[in-house]
Design an enzyme around this catalytic site. Structure first.
Site, PDB file in Angstrom:
ATOM      1  N   GLY A  11       0.804  -1.229   0.000  1.00 47.99           N
ATOM      2  CA  GLY A  11       0.000   0.000   0.000  1.00 47.99           C
ATOM      3  C   GLY A  11       0.830   1.270   0.000  1.00 47.99           C
ATOM      4  O   GLY A  11       0.406   2.288   0.569  1.00 47.99           O
ATOM      5  N   ASP A  42       2.190  -2.551  -4.469  1.00 46.71           N
ATOM      6  CA  ASP A  42       0.836  -1.982  -4.541  1.00 46.71           C
ATOM      7  C   ASP A  42       0.099  -2.684  -5.665  1.00 46.71           C
ATOM      8  O   ASP A  42       0.633  -3.608  -6.296  1.00 46.71           O
ATOM      9  CB  ASP A  42       0.873  -0.451  -4.723  1.00 46.71           C
ATOM     10  CG  ASP A  42      -0.342   0.226  -4.094  1.00 46.71           C
ATOM     11  OD1 ASP A  42      -1.472   0.007  -4.595  1.00 46.71           O
ATOM     12  OD2 ASP A  42      -0.179   0.952  -3.088  1.00 46.71           O
ATOM     13  N   GLN A 114      -1.318 -12.756   0.175  1.00 49.14           N
ATOM     14  CA  GLN A 114      -0.044 -12.217   0.680  1.00 49.14           C
ATOM     15  C   GLN A 114       0.592 -13.152   1.705  1.00 49.14           C
ATOM     16  O   GLN A 114       1.811 -13.253   1.785  1.00 49.14           O
ATOM     17  CB  GLN A 114      -0.260 -10.800   1.219  1.00 49.14           C
ATOM     18  CG  GLN A 114      -0.620  -9.863   0.064  1.00 49.14           C
ATOM     19  CD  GLN A 114      -0.716  -8.401   0.420  1.00 49.14           C
ATOM     20  OE1 GLN A 114      -0.599  -8.018   1.586  1.00 49.14           O
ATOM     21  NE2 GLN A 114      -0.930  -7.575  -0.583  1.00 49.14           N
ATOM     22  N   GLY A 132      -3.640  -3.198   7.781  1.00 48.87           N
ATOM     23  CA  GLY A 132      -4.887  -3.149   6.995  1.00 48.87           C
ATOM     24  C   GLY A 132      -6.022  -3.822   7.756  1.00 48.87           C
ATOM     25  O   GLY A 132      -5.868  -4.911   8.295  1.00 48.87           O
ATOM     26  N   ASP A 161      -4.036   2.262  19.364  1.00 45.81           N
ATOM     27  CA  ASP A 161      -5.030   2.324  20.444  1.00 45.81           C
ATOM     28  C   ASP A 161      -4.350   2.617  21.784  1.00 45.81           C
ATOM     29  O   ASP A 161      -4.861   3.380  22.600  1.00 45.81           O
ATOM     30  CB  ASP A 161      -5.825   1.016  20.476  1.00 45.81           C
ATOM     31  CG  ASP A 161      -6.398   0.704  19.100  1.00 45.81           C
ATOM     32  OD1 ASP A 161      -7.129   1.553  18.571  1.00 45.81           O
ATOM     33  OD2 ASP A 161      -6.071  -0.345  18.534  1.00 45.81           O
ATOM     34  N   HIS A 189      -8.912  -4.626  17.423  1.00 38.68           N
ATOM     35  CA  HIS A 189      -8.810  -3.226  17.010  1.00 38.68           C
ATOM     36  C   HIS A 189     -10.178  -2.837  16.435  1.00 38.68           C
ATOM     37  O   HIS A 189     -10.383  -2.803  15.215  1.00 38.68           O
ATOM     38  CB  HIS A 189      -7.696  -3.059  15.970  1.00 38.68           C
ATOM     39  CG  HIS A 189      -7.643  -1.665  15.403  1.00 38.68           C
ATOM     40  ND1 HIS A 189      -7.313  -0.566  16.158  1.00 38.68           N
ATOM     41  CD2 HIS A 189      -7.903  -1.188  14.160  1.00 38.68           C
ATOM     42  CE1 HIS A 189      -7.365   0.517  15.398  1.00 38.68           C
ATOM     43  NE2 HIS A 189      -7.730   0.162  14.184  1.00 38.68           N
TER      44      HIS A 189
END
Ligand code: NAD
Ligand code: LMR
Length: 327
Positions: A11, A42, A114, A132, A161, A189
């Site tokens: 990314g 990407d 991936q 992600g 967080d 998360h």
């Protein structure tokens, strides 16, 4: 000169990528004497590749002394070749009104592919951080898709967080974040997370002597847990610079060691605190010699247990949902 660390980043054409890459190349992740080689991945689309080209031009133009190499490939096995660290950022972000669970199907396939590519090409000791979203379940998918790599090397990002909890606590108690230790976040998360101030200390004293317990439970907890949505609402886009900064913190502390500080990491549970084994779960950890350990022996209040149970239920249902995709 030290041997360069190979860092794969997915990314790179996105918002987090634009903050993250420059800080890695500047030495913020591995220290001021550690060269890095960046390996970018990407989407293959001409638009994405054109943006990656622009980002690479800017990285060149910074003339970073620690940037020992800069590579780009739309093929995951090429981009992950011999990677020592893999930052899996590339995914579809949540937009206004979407919950993380909505992203499950869209992003699960990316992390199967991936995970397999990491299994084939990365260093056998590759440390993986999944940013992600939904990052805990995406990390679980990647871990399951990479059976030849160490399961404990698959982690997800809850450090943002923890950083949010520390910032809120510092503001409320009118102290510096440097005065706060042992603040951590448990679970997913997502809004189900448990920001834990029960064990946190301010200048060595219990944080809850300076922060009112009912404010912490009723106001601060939802502020931290829903901060991602508040940022999307305010910015019109999901958090980027703060997410990149947390990714730097997560990998730096994992690789260089946390000392006796606690660092929140999403890691595969070993059954500690009754969290089902293998579930990718946020825990207070310490790190040493490139390995993490879950902080043991903490007492959990009824409030903590009830909140943590919500994350367990959410993550188990996400895991059941995506298990079919793994075949
Ligand atoms: P963005 O849309 O700006 O960028 C995403 C990038 O990923 C794009 O360049 C896109 O082309 C690329 N991409 C998409 N699919 C890919 C694939 N299969 N392989 C490689 N690259 C791919 O998004 P962003 O703002 O950079 O956010 C990235 C992700 O991070 C999102 O899922 C977001 O929800 C998540 N996030 C997580 C946290 C956290 O604390 N864990 C915090 C903020 C954002
Ligand atoms: C965040 O916490 O800022 C990110 O995970 C973005 C989001 O989707 O909430």
């Amino acid at each position: 000169m030290k041997k360069p660390i190979r860092v794969a980043v997915t990314g790179p054409a996105g918002n987090i990528g634009y903050s993250l890459l420059f800080r890695i190349a500047a030495g913020d992740m591995f220290g001021p004497d550690q060269p890095v080689i960046l390996q970018l991945l990407d989407r293959a689309s001409p638009e994405s590749q054109q943006k990656v080209t622009g980002v690479m031009m800017e990285l060149d133009d910074c003339a970073f002394p620690l940037l020992a190499g800069l590579e780009n490939s739309p093929e995951a096995t090429t981009a992950f070749r011999d990677a020592d660290v893999a930052l899996l950022v590339g995914a579809r972000p949540r937009s206004k009104g979407m919950e993380r669970a909505d992203l499950l199907n869209a992003n699960a396939e990316i992390f199967v592919a991936q995970g397999r590519a990491l299994n084939e090409a990365a260093s056998r000791d590759c440390k993986v951080l999944v940013v992600g979203n939904p990052c805990n379940t995406n990390a679980w998918i990647a871990m399951k898709s990479a059976p030849d790599l160490k399961p404990e090397n698959f982690t997800s990002m809850l450090r943002l967080d923890q950083n949010r909890l520390m910032a809120q606590t510092a503001t409320q108690a009118k102290v510096s974040v440097n005065d706060i230790t042992h603040a951590a976040v448990w679970g997913n998360h997502s809004p189900a997370m448990f920001p834990d101030l029960d064990h946190a200390l301010i200048k060595g004293r219990p944080a809850l002597e300076l922060v009112d317990r009912s404010y912490y439970q009723e106001t601060m907890t939802p502020i931290v847990a829903k901060r991602g949505s508040a940022i999307i609402e305010a910015r019109g886009a999901s958090s980027a610079a703060s997410a990149a900064s947390a990714a730097i913190d997560h990998i730096r502390d994992w690789v260089l060691g946390s000392g006796d500080r606690w660092v929140t990491m999403g890691v595969p549970s070993d059954g500690s605190y009754g969290i089902p084994e293998g579930l990718l779960f946020g825990f207070p950890c310490t790190t040493k010699d490139g390995r993490w350990e879950i902080v043991q022996g903490l007492e959990l209040s009824d409030f903590a247990r009830a909140t943590i149970a919500k994350s367990v239920a959410e993550l188990e249902s996400e895991r059941a949902h995506v298990a079919a995709l793994l075949g």
